[in-house]
Scaffold this motif. Structure first.
Motif, PDB file in Angstrom:
ATOM      1  N   GLN A   6       0.824  -1.204   0.000  1.00  0.00           N
ATOM      2  CA  GLN A   6       0.000   0.000   0.000  1.00  0.00           C
ATOM      3  C   GLN A   6       0.865   1.264   0.000  1.00  0.00           C
ATOM      4  O   GLN A   6       1.797   1.382   0.776  1.00  0.00           O
ATOM      5  CB  GLN A   6      -0.903  -0.028   1.231  1.00  0.00           C
ATOM      6  CG  GLN A   6      -1.802   1.173   1.353  1.00  0.00           C
ATOM      7  CD  GLN A   6      -2.880   0.945   2.397  1.00  0.00           C
ATOM      8  OE1 GLN A   6      -3.717   0.055   2.261  1.00  0.00           O
ATOM      9  NE2 GLN A   6      -2.829   1.725   3.453  1.00  0.00           N
ATOM     10  N   VAL A  45      -2.492   7.074 -13.537  1.00  0.00           N
ATOM     11  CA  VAL A  45      -2.319   6.320 -12.291  1.00  0.00           C
ATOM     12  C   VAL A  45      -3.346   5.191 -12.261  1.00  0.00           C
ATOM     13  O   VAL A  45      -3.019   4.030 -12.002  1.00  0.00           O
ATOM     14  CB  VAL A  45      -2.507   7.244 -11.063  1.00  0.00           C
ATOM     15  CG1 VAL A  45      -2.571   6.433  -9.780  1.00  0.00           C
ATOM     16  CG2 VAL A  45      -1.397   8.284 -11.001  1.00  0.00           C
ATOM     17  N   HIS A  46      -4.594   5.539 -12.583  1.00  0.00           N
ATOM     18  CA  HIS A  46      -5.686   4.571 -12.606  1.00  0.00           C
ATOM     19  C   HIS A  46      -5.370   3.425 -13.580  1.00  0.00           C
ATOM     20  O   HIS A  46      -5.534   2.254 -13.246  1.00  0.00           O
ATOM     21  CB  HIS A  46      -6.971   5.288 -13.015  1.00  0.00           C
ATOM     22  CG  HIS A  46      -8.208   4.477 -12.804  1.00  0.00           C
ATOM     23  ND1 HIS A  46      -8.823   3.804 -13.824  1.00  0.00           N
ATOM     24  CD2 HIS A  46      -8.927   4.223 -11.685  1.00  0.00           C
ATOM     25  CE1 HIS A  46      -9.877   3.168 -13.340  1.00  0.00           C
ATOM     26  NE2 HIS A  46      -9.958   3.407 -12.044  1.00  0.00           N
ATOM     27  N   VAL A  49      -2.353   1.187 -12.306  1.00  0.00           N
ATOM     28  CA  VAL A  49      -2.710   0.400 -11.132  1.00  0.00           C
ATOM     29  C   VAL A  49      -3.644  -0.746 -11.519  1.00  0.00           C
ATOM     30  O   VAL A  49      -3.458  -1.883 -11.087  1.00  0.00           O
ATOM     31  CB  VAL A  49      -3.345   1.318 -10.063  1.00  0.00           C
ATOM     32  CG1 VAL A  49      -3.998   0.501  -8.969  1.00  0.00           C
ATOM     33  CG2 VAL A  49      -2.296   2.252  -9.482  1.00  0.00           C
ATOM     34  N   SER A  55      -5.570  -1.427  -6.980  1.00  0.00           N
ATOM     35  CA  SER A  55      -6.703  -0.510  -6.912  1.00  0.00           C
ATOM     36  C   SER A  55      -6.224   0.841  -6.399  1.00  0.00           C
ATOM     37  O   SER A  55      -5.180   0.934  -5.752  1.00  0.00           O
ATOM     38  CB  SER A  55      -7.779  -1.065  -5.977  1.00  0.00           C
ATOM     39  OG  SER A  55      -7.258  -1.143  -4.664  1.00  0.00           O
ATOM     40  N   VAL A  56      -6.979   1.881  -6.716  1.00  0.00           N
ATOM     41  CA  VAL A  56      -6.631   3.209  -6.228  1.00  0.00           C
ATOM     42  C   VAL A  56      -7.882   3.894  -5.702  1.00  0.00           C
ATOM     43  O   VAL A  56      -8.962   3.757  -6.253  1.00  0.00           O
ATOM     44  CB  VAL A  56      -5.934   4.059  -7.328  1.00  0.00           C
ATOM     45  CG1 VAL A  56      -6.765   4.140  -8.591  1.00  0.00           C
ATOM     46  CG2 VAL A  56      -5.599   5.454  -6.821  1.00  0.00           C
ATOM     47  N   GLU A  57      -7.695   4.593  -4.575  1.00  0.00           N
ATOM     48  CA  GLU A  57      -8.812   5.224  -3.900  1.00  0.00           C
ATOM     49  C   GLU A  57      -8.437   6.667  -3.592  1.00  0.00           C
ATOM     50  O   GLU A  57      -7.287   6.944  -3.256  1.00  0.00           O
ATOM     51  CB  GLU A  57      -9.003   4.493  -2.566  1.00  0.00           C
ATOM     52  CG  GLU A  57     -10.422   4.201  -2.186  1.00  0.00           C
ATOM     53  CD  GLU A  57     -10.415   3.472  -0.853  1.00  0.00           C
ATOM     54  OE1 GLU A  57     -10.832   4.076   0.131  1.00  0.00           O
ATOM     55  OE2 GLU A  57      -9.909   2.320  -0.820  1.00  0.00           O
ATOM     56  N   ILE A  68      -4.505   9.939  -1.462  1.00  0.00           N
ATOM     57  CA  ILE A  68      -4.655   8.885  -2.457  1.00  0.00           C
ATOM     58  C   ILE A  68      -3.993   7.620  -1.946  1.00  0.00           C
ATOM     59  O   ILE A  68      -2.851   7.651  -1.475  1.00  0.00           O
ATOM     60  CB  ILE A  68      -4.054   9.321  -3.815  1.00  0.00           C
ATOM     61  CG1 ILE A  68      -4.901  10.470  -4.368  1.00  0.00           C
ATOM     62  CG2 ILE A  68      -3.989   8.159  -4.796  1.00  0.00           C
ATOM     63  CD1 ILE A  68      -4.659  10.799  -5.808  1.00  0.00           C
ATOM     64  N   ILE A  70      -2.935   3.783  -2.984  1.00  0.00           N
ATOM     65  CA  ILE A  70      -2.741   2.823  -4.073  1.00  0.00           C
ATOM     66  C   ILE A  70      -2.409   1.474  -3.458  1.00  0.00           C
ATOM     67  O   ILE A  70      -1.569   1.380  -2.569  1.00  0.00           O
ATOM     68  CB  ILE A  70      -1.582   3.282  -4.980  1.00  0.00           C
ATOM     69  CG1 ILE A  70      -1.968   4.564  -5.715  1.00  0.00           C
ATOM     70  CG2 ILE A  70      -1.195   2.190  -5.973  1.00  0.00           C
ATOM     71  CD1 ILE A  70      -0.812   5.163  -6.498  1.00  0.00           C
TER      72      ILE A  70
END
Ligand SMILES: Nc1ncnc2c1ncn2[C@@H]1O[C@H](COP(=O)(O)OP(=O)(O)OP(=O)(O)O)[C@@H](O)[C@H]1O
Ligand SMILES: [Mg+2]
Length: 208
Positions: A6, A45-46, A49, A55-57, A68, A70
């Motif tokens: 992470q 980035v999206h 990943v 996943s990215v949040e 952010i 990742i």
């Protein structure tokens, strides 16, 4: 579900309003003035990943800042396994079609390292003009670019007008790579030097 690594990045900036946050990962979405932002930062980035199986949040609070997170699947192999690989010597001039100057700079470094000369243009229309002028031996194009013609359109045009021109496409977006199917040689960003080398070699030998 396996182990993940992470990465958290946070700032103490202006934060992002709710109506904007839903769109920040869209390609070309930007709230910056013309010429200041491409709107490709977060969408890349999206793309990276997702292609890596992660996943990215994004979380944000107006006036407080943005965070952010990742998550990437932990690898089991060892880094540097390709060190011993012998790369084919590049020859001739590559027309690099890439709208992002930072990506263009790093691609140029790799292409020159492989032994190619590089001519850089930022869109497909300029690429067509450059190819008409001669002196281009191979085309290496990004797929998603601003302008009427994207990299896939460019490749399709070239197949008709210059059937002997080797073409390699690259993209960081899984959508774009799905749309191009298996029509053309496709590199997924980020790619490694040996992948770039192999793709260019394959393209050269397949039209020769
Ligand atoms: N850290 C942040 N704080 C506040 N807003 C942000 C932040 N990061 C992104 N945004 C918002 O999301 C939009 C899209 O971000 P993205 O990184 O995709 O493009 P950009 O920053 O506009 O352009 P570029 O990254 O190409 O310079 C930005 O225009 C901005 O409105
Ligand atoms: Mg950005």
């Amino acid at each position: 579900k396996g182990e993940y690594v992470q990465i958290k990045v946070a700032d103490t900036g202006a934060g992002i309003p709710e109506d904007v946050i839903a769109k920040v990962f869209d390609p070309f979405f930007t709230t910056k003035p013309v010429g200041k932002g491409t709107g490709l930062g977060l969408s890349q980035v999206h793309g990276f990943v997702n292609q890596a199986g992660g996943s990215v949040e994004i979380k944000s609070k107006l006036g407080a800042g943005t965070e952010i997170v990742i998550r990437l699947p932990r690898g089991e192999g060892h880094a540097g396994v390709h060190e011993a690989e012998v790369l084919a010597e590049g020859a001739g001039t590559v027309l690099l079609v890439e709208d992002n100057p930072d990506v263009a700079t790093s691609s140029t470094v790799l292409l020159e390292e492989l032994g190619y000369r590089v001519k850089w243009v930022t869109d497909a229309e300029s690429a067509m003009r450059e190819i008409e002028r001669d002196g281009i031996d191979i085309v290496f194009s990004d797929i998603v670019m601003p302008g009427k013609l994207d990299g896939l359109g460019l490749a399709r045009n070239l197949r008709r007008s210059h059937p002997h021109m080797p073409v390699v496409l690259a993209t960081g977006y899984s959508d774009a790579s799905r749309k191009s199917g298996s029509e053309f040689l496709l590199l997924r960003k980020p790619y490694e030097l040996h992948e770039l080398s192999n793709a260019l070699e394959t393209a050269r030998s397949s039209v020769a």
